[in-house]
Design a protein around this motif. Structure first.
Motif, PDB file in Angstrom:
ATOM      1  N   ARG A 168     -10.622 -18.573  -7.847  1.00 36.12           N
ATOM      2  CA  ARG A 168     -10.316 -17.678  -8.581  1.00 36.12           C
ATOM      3  C   ARG A 168      -9.656 -18.202 -10.063  1.00 36.12           C
ATOM      4  NH1 ARG A 168      -8.392 -12.050  -8.611  1.00 36.12           N
ATOM      5  NH2 ARG A 168      -8.944 -11.821  -6.453  1.00 36.12           N
ATOM      6  N   ALA A 210      -3.504 -16.477 -13.721  1.00 39.29           N
ATOM      7  CA  ALA A 210      -4.326 -15.364 -13.236  1.00 39.29           C
ATOM      8  C   ALA A 210      -3.885 -15.326 -11.687  1.00 39.29           C
ATOM      9  CB  ALA A 210      -5.798 -15.429 -13.624  1.00 39.29           C
ATOM     10  N   VAL A 211      -4.114 -16.504 -11.077  1.00 36.19           N
ATOM     11  CA  VAL A 211      -3.723 -16.524  -9.612  1.00 36.19           C
ATOM     12  C   VAL A 211      -2.257 -16.010  -9.314  1.00 36.19           C
ATOM     13  CG1 VAL A 211      -3.531 -18.158  -7.661  1.00 36.19           C
ATOM     14  CG2 VAL A 211      -5.358 -18.230  -9.197  1.00 36.19           C
ATOM     15  N   ASP A 239      -0.446 -14.258 -11.037  1.00 31.13           N
ATOM     16  CA  ASP A 239      -0.269 -12.558 -11.356  1.00 31.13           C
ATOM     17  C   ASP A 239      -1.140 -11.816 -10.320  1.00 31.13           C
ATOM     18  OD1 ASP A 239       1.106 -13.273 -13.779  1.00 31.13           O
ATOM     19  OD2 ASP A 239      -0.689 -12.820 -15.084  1.00 31.13           O
ATOM     20  N   HIS A 240      -2.058 -12.231  -9.690  1.00 29.14           N
ATOM     21  CA  HIS A 240      -2.783 -11.766  -8.632  1.00 29.14           C
ATOM     22  C   HIS A 240      -2.031 -11.827  -7.552  1.00 29.14           C
ATOM     23  CE1 HIS A 240      -5.950 -10.341  -5.922  1.00 29.14           C
ATOM     24  NE2 HIS A 240      -5.727 -11.429  -5.264  1.00 29.14           N
ATOM     25  N   GLU A 291      -2.038  -9.628   0.400  1.00 33.12           N
ATOM     26  CA  GLU A 291      -3.425  -9.997   0.545  1.00 33.12           C
ATOM     27  C   GLU A 291      -3.579 -11.395   1.559  1.00 33.12           C
ATOM     28  OE1 GLU A 291      -6.632  -9.104  -2.367  1.00 33.12           O
ATOM     29  OE2 GLU A 291      -6.522 -11.397  -2.421  1.00 33.12           O
TER      30      GLU A 291
END
Length: 119
Positions: A41, A20-21, A23-24, A31
């Motif tokens: 996260r 998830a991280v 991909d973020h 960011e």
């Protein structure tokens, strides 16, 4: 695609929080965030997150973010005539001089030289 090829393990085999991280960061490398926020996260303690991310992705989270930023910068430099300062901002660097120095260190030439080099 380039970053995906560098992964130490298949995307599907990663810890879900690390995936998830990753991909973020890939989606929004500009960011500004901290390693602690990324660990939250992922749902992991900061030290475990850092260790697992490096093990599964092949780079520390901040190094991976910088690589994603540089990939975006390369694409922007080759796709048009945006000023270097605008590219720096689009890639998450508030200062064009700092961006240029990091770009040179990572890529091996200045952003302006990269833009005009033969392809």
């Amino acid at each position: 695609a380039l970053l995906r090829a560098r992964l130490r393990m298949p995307h599907d085999a990663m810890h879900p929080g690390i995936r998830a991280v990753r991909d973020h960061i890939s989606a929004v490398p500009e960011e500004r965030t901290s390693a602690a926020a990324l660990a939250r996260r992922a749902g992991l303690a900061p030290s475990r997150f850092h260790q697992l991310f490096a093990q599964q992705v092949g780079h520390t989270p901040m190094r991976f973010q910088e690589e994603c930023r540089m990939d975006r910068a390369r694409r922007l430099l080759l796709s048009g005539e945006l000023p270097v300062a605008a590219i720096a901002e689009a890639c998450g660097y508030g200062d064009a001089f700092h961006f240029s120095a990091r770009f040179h260190k990572v890529v091996g030439c200045s952003p302006s030289a990269y833009r005009i080099r033969p392809r």
